[in-house]
Design an enzyme around this catalytic site. Structure first.
Site, PDB file in Angstrom:
ATOM      1  N   CYS A   2      -4.324  -5.764 -10.932  1.00  0.00           N
ATOM      2  CA  CYS A   2      -3.917  -6.549 -11.412  1.00  0.00           C
ATOM      3  C   CYS A   2      -4.010  -7.554 -10.083  1.00  0.00           C
ATOM      4  CB  CYS A   2      -2.211  -6.712 -11.219  1.00  0.00           C
ATOM      5  SG  CYS A   2      -0.990  -5.772 -12.028  1.00  0.00           S
ATOM      6  N   ARG A  27     -11.268  -6.067 -10.823  1.00  0.00           N
ATOM      7  CA  ARG A  27     -10.430  -5.392 -10.675  1.00  0.00           C
ATOM      8  C   ARG A  27      -9.404  -4.144 -11.440  1.00  0.00           C
ATOM      9  NH1 ARG A  27      -8.500  -7.385  -5.542  1.00  0.00           N
ATOM     10  NH2 ARG A  27      -6.417  -6.591  -5.841  1.00  0.00           N
ATOM     11  N   TRP A  72      -2.343  -4.521 -14.989  1.00  0.00           N
ATOM     12  CA  TRP A  72      -2.821  -4.002 -14.952  1.00  0.00           C
ATOM     13  C   TRP A  72      -1.630  -2.730 -15.088  1.00  0.00           C
ATOM     14  CZ3 TRP A  72      -2.375   1.085 -12.745  1.00  0.00           C
ATOM     15  CH2 TRP A  72      -3.771   2.245 -13.069  1.00  0.00           C
ATOM     16  N   ASN A  96       2.046  -8.037  -8.873  1.00  0.00           N
ATOM     17  CA  ASN A  96       1.203  -7.536  -8.172  1.00  0.00           C
ATOM     18  C   ASN A  96       2.218  -6.531  -7.559  1.00  0.00           C
ATOM     19  OD1 ASN A  96      -1.116  -8.864  -8.886  1.00  0.00           O
ATOM     20  ND2 ASN A  96      -2.202  -8.537  -6.989  1.00  0.00           N
ATOM     21  N   GLY A  97       1.317  -4.678  -8.483  1.00  0.00           N
ATOM     22  CA  GLY A  97       2.316  -4.157  -7.108  1.00  0.00           C
ATOM     23  C   GLY A  97       4.006  -3.569  -8.434  1.00  0.00           C
ATOM     24  N   GLU A 480     -19.831  14.076  -6.647  1.00  0.00           N
ATOM     25  CA  GLU A 480     -19.240  13.008  -7.055  1.00  0.00           C
ATOM     26  C   GLU A 480     -19.881  12.447  -8.294  1.00  0.00           C
ATOM     27  OE1 GLU A 480     -17.577  10.160  -6.163  1.00  0.00           O
ATOM     28  OE2 GLU A 480     -19.459   8.430  -6.259  1.00  0.00           O
ATOM     29  N   LYS A 484     -18.785  10.759 -10.727  1.00  0.00           N
ATOM     30  CA  LYS A 484     -19.359   9.305 -12.089  1.00  0.00           C
ATOM     31  C   LYS A 484     -19.791   9.638 -13.686  1.00  0.00           C
ATOM     32  CE  LYS A 484     -18.689   6.652  -9.145  1.00  0.00           C
ATOM     33  NZ  LYS A 484     -18.435   7.048  -7.781  1.00  0.00           N
ATOM     34  N   GLU A 487     -16.042   9.060 -15.472  1.00  0.00           N
ATOM     35  CA  GLU A 487     -15.398   7.577 -15.189  1.00  0.00           C
ATOM     36  C   GLU A 487     -15.679   6.234 -16.726  1.00  0.00           C
ATOM     37  OE1 GLU A 487     -14.009   5.953 -11.581  1.00  0.00           O
ATOM     38  OE2 GLU A 487     -15.955   6.039 -10.339  1.00  0.00           O
ATOM     39  N   HIS A 503     -17.333  33.371 -10.954  1.00  0.00           N
ATOM     40  CA  HIS A 503     -16.488  33.643 -10.647  1.00  0.00           C
ATOM     41  C   HIS A 503     -15.227  32.679 -12.427  1.00  0.00           C
ATOM     42  CE1 HIS A 503     -16.842  35.001  -7.553  1.00  0.00           C
ATOM     43  NE2 HIS A 503     -17.375  34.614  -6.899  1.00  0.00           N
ATOM     44  N   LYS A 602     -10.180  -1.311 -10.216  1.00  0.00           N
ATOM     45  CA  LYS A 602     -11.446  -1.303  -8.689  1.00  0.00           C
ATOM     46  C   LYS A 602     -10.181  -1.004  -7.747  1.00  0.00           C
ATOM     47  CE  LYS A 602     -14.406  -1.593  -6.715  1.00  0.00           C
ATOM     48  NZ  LYS A 602     -15.740   0.120  -6.260  1.00  0.00           N
TER      49      LYS A 602
HETATM   50  O1  M6R Z   1     -11.129   1.445  -2.174  1.00  0.00           O
HETATM   51  P1  M6R Z   1     -11.027   3.168  -1.785  1.00  0.00           P
HETATM   52  O2  M6R Z   1     -12.732   3.459  -1.538  1.00  0.00           O
HETATM   53  O3  M6R Z   1      -9.624   3.800  -1.826  1.00  0.00           O
HETATM   54  O4  M6R Z   1     -10.754   3.568  -3.507  1.00  0.00           O
HETATM   55  C1  M6R Z   1     -10.992   5.120  -3.528  1.00  0.00           C
HETATM   56  C2  M6R Z   1     -10.479   5.751  -5.290  1.00  0.00           C
HETATM   57  O5  M6R Z   1     -10.006   4.834  -6.009  1.00  0.00           O
HETATM   58  C3  M6R Z   1     -12.307   4.874  -6.008  1.00  0.00           C
HETATM   59  O6  M6R Z   1     -13.199   5.386  -4.812  1.00  0.00           O
HETATM   60  C4  M6R Z   1     -12.593   5.671  -7.853  1.00  0.00           C
HETATM   61  O7  M6R Z   1     -12.271   6.633  -7.353  1.00  0.00           O
HETATM   62  C5  M6R Z   1     -13.561   5.307  -7.739  1.00  0.00           C
HETATM   63  N1  M6R Z   1     -13.850   4.264  -8.855  1.00  0.00           N
HETATM   64  C6  M6R Z   1     -14.726   5.930  -7.560  1.00  0.00           C
HETATM   65  O8  M6R Z   1     -16.700   4.954  -8.352  1.00  0.00           O
END
Ligand code: M6R
Length: 607
Positions: A2, A27, A72, A96-97, A480, A484, A487, A503, A602
């Protein structure tokens, strides 16, 4: 997650609210809304579409005081009745929260006759403030009384049609800052929303409340004690949050990596040696008796931690563990006061990482280091040491330049720890520093592989699953790559250390399962090649990212791309870049929303 924008100014603030929300879109959100004090009454506009739709719906709305929000969804589905602001009588609130005791509050307020029209936790804040106003007519004081009843994390902004020209904001656990100027005073979840009106920012602390009018700012603690908070002049460049000539922020941020690395490593300067002081004045003393390292992080930031573990143990000889923050914070662990806690976070506001850091400190682990991209964030403020990555604002939900700059910071930490432990000769140190300095040039060369990667991307469009393989310090790079791809393209992807194939995951391999392999020319290459042959033998189709000198040949079932340089220990920083590009181009082919993938935010500022 949010986003909040609030304003009290001398002129119409609706364009400021809308522009601010647009800057917070990155965000992640699923509905948006605003409320202003118009001709003596609250006017509210809400939309389940994009901010542009809210803007259209708010055409003609004018006011000098108002609050706005991107939501959100956490409590209740995304729909208009759940969108903020929430109204109770004369007041409107955005939040927010997460309010953990909202069910208790809801029962209590319902019994008092307040009618709930949404499924949110936020609506209980609106009614609670309205109930407080019955005994305490001053909004600033009524919000203090209400906030003291809230359990959980919040940042809120409130207006009251009976007290026009005034906005009250408060925070506990969720980020909120003020923007102050001659023309008016503002509040927002992050600075990017307010650069349009001012660079002068005031960062509120947890437990702070502020009252803004066009000409004044008053700050207090939630118990009413007045406090002063310093004004910081934001160095954030407005251009840094613009898209420029790029199609997406993710694309822009991938291509910004040479500059982001150069900026991050500027602190190393032209010297042939790195001193502990790079992490803060107290670093030399604090690191002297460190006997091990525990890295706490989430998502992509945890992958940089997993990579660093290989460096820290191999080069510095320091035992290192990496824990997903949301797991660590709830498990019973054995505290070690000599252990260095490293919290890694792009945003510095990730709720789980922050809570894990606080948990470690509460257990009696006082040595803490933040590796973070946001200097004023909570995680940085709560650690004794810090390394600020200078990636610039990262807007795309998929983290890219934050990751590679974190890796650079962690390599610097490795060199410092190796020196502290007496395991690094001056010659080795100088060689590593030269390699660090050369990274921007090396990354530029890797980025030139984009056309070839783009041509591969088409082959993934009809795939539902993908497997990523790596070994040693490139296994976290495979993790990683898989994160990527899943997501932003919504293709189910998994990563395995290649030696683990037989395995279990080998059972999945057939012609429909693309297998992407990170294959640098290191001491594990021969082992990896055997693993790749296991895939070929099962009819799998391989996509291999090798080095210029890796002895792997292209074949009918092996698509091969060679990175221009073999980069030794720092090779993970180069090898992740083609994986970022591959995900980006697969998402383009699939037509997904690259910068705002579904269901994701974000900054994950709630648990
Ligand atoms: O702001 P942060 O680095 O603490 O965020 C951690 C994760 O939420 C963030 O890296 C998330 O996995 C990304 N969307 C990955 O691309």
């Amino acid at each position: 997650m949010c986003g909040i924008v609030a304003a009290a100014a001398g002129n119409n603030i609706v364009p400021v609210l809308i522009e601010g929300l647009k800057k917070l879109e990155y965000r992640g959100y699923d509905s948006a809304g605003l409320a202003v004090i118009g001709a003596g009454a609250i006017e509210r506009v809400r939309s389940t579409g994009r901010v542009a739709e809210l803007e259209a719906a708010a055409t003609g709305t004018r006011a000098v005081t108002g609050i706005a929000h991107t939501r959100w969804a956490t409590h209740g589905v995304p729909c208009e009745k759940n969108a903020h602001p929430h109204v109770s009588g004369t007041i409107a609130v955005v939040h927010n929260g997460i309010i953990e005791n909202y069910e208790t509050l809801r029962r209590e307020l319902t019994a008092q006759g307040y009618e709930f029209t949404s499924d949110t936790d936020t609506e209980s804040i609106a009614h609670l403030i309205q109930a407080s106003l019955q005994g305490e007519p001053d909004l600033f004081k009524a919000v203090q009384i209400a906030c003291r009843r809230l359990v959980g994390a919040f940042a809120i902004a409130v207006i009251d049609q009976n007290q026009p020209g005034k906005v009250v904001v408060a925070r506990e656990g969720s980020p909120l800052l003020l923007g102050v100027s001659e023309a008016g005073n503002y509040a927002a979840s992050d600075a990017s929303a307010l650069l349009q009106v001012t660079r002068n920012m005031v960062y509120l602390e947890n437990g702070d409340i502020a009252e803004l009018t066009a000409h004044s700012v008053k700050i207090a603690r939630l118990d009413g004690t007045p406090v002063e908070r310093p004004v910081h002049v934001s160095q954030l460049s407005a251009a840094a949050v613009e898209l420029g000539n790029y199609q997406h922020y993710m694309q822009k941020e991938i291509f910004e990596q040479p500059e982001a690395l150069a900026n991050t490593l500027e602190i190393v300067g032209g010297s042939k040696s790195i001193q502990p002081g790079i992490f803060g004045a107290a670093a030399a003393d604090l690191l002297a008796d460190v006997d091990s390292i525990l890295i706490l992080a989430c998502g992509t930031s945890s992958h940089s931690g997993y990579t660093a573990r290989y460096w820290l143990e191999a080069i510095a000889g320091v035992p290192c563990n990496v824990e997903i923050a949301s797991e660590y914070r709830y498990r019973t662990s054995v505290p070690n006061p000599r252990q260095l806690i490293v919290a890694i976070s792009q945003s510095g506001e990730t709720a789980d990482t922050l809570a894990a850091l606080r948990h470690a400190k509460a257990l009696g682990q006082p040595k803490t280091l933040a590796i973070c991209n946001v200097p004023e964030s909570a995680i940085v403020r709560e650690c004794s040491l810090r390394f600020i990555t200078r990636a610039g604002p990262e807007i795309g939900v998929a983290s890219t330049k934050a990751f590679t700059t974190q890796l650079a910071a962690l390599f610097v930490l490795t060199l410092v720890m190796a020196k502290v432990k007496g395991r690094l000769s001056a010659e080795q140190e100088a060689t590593y520093i030269d390699q660090l300095r050369h990274l921007p040039v090396a990354i530029n060369k890797v980025l030139q592989l984009e056309p070839a990667i783009k041509s591969w991307a088409k082959r993934f469009a009809d795939k539902h699953h993908a497997l990523f393989l790596g070994r040693g310090r490139h296994y976290p790079i495979a993790l990683e790559g898989a994160l990527k791809l899943k997501e932003i393209s919504y293709i189910h992807a998994e990563a395995y250390p290649a030696g683990e194939l037989k395995h279990g995951p080998l059972a999945l391999v057939d012609a429909n399962m693309p297998v992407i392999s990170v294959a640098p020319n290191d001491q594990l290459l021969d082992k990896l090649k055997s693993n790749l042959r296991e895939v070929q033998a099962r009819g799998g189709e391989l996509y291999v990212f090798a080095d210029a000198d890796s002895e792997i040949r292209e074949a009918e079932d092996i698509h091969l791309l060679r990175l221009p340089e073999h980069y030794g220990e720092l090779s993970p920083i180069l090898h992740v870049i083609p994986l970022q590009l591959l995900s980006y181009h697969v998402a383009l082919v699939k037509g997904t929303d690259v910068d705002k993938p579904r269901n994701l935010a974000k900054s994950v500022t709630v648990e």
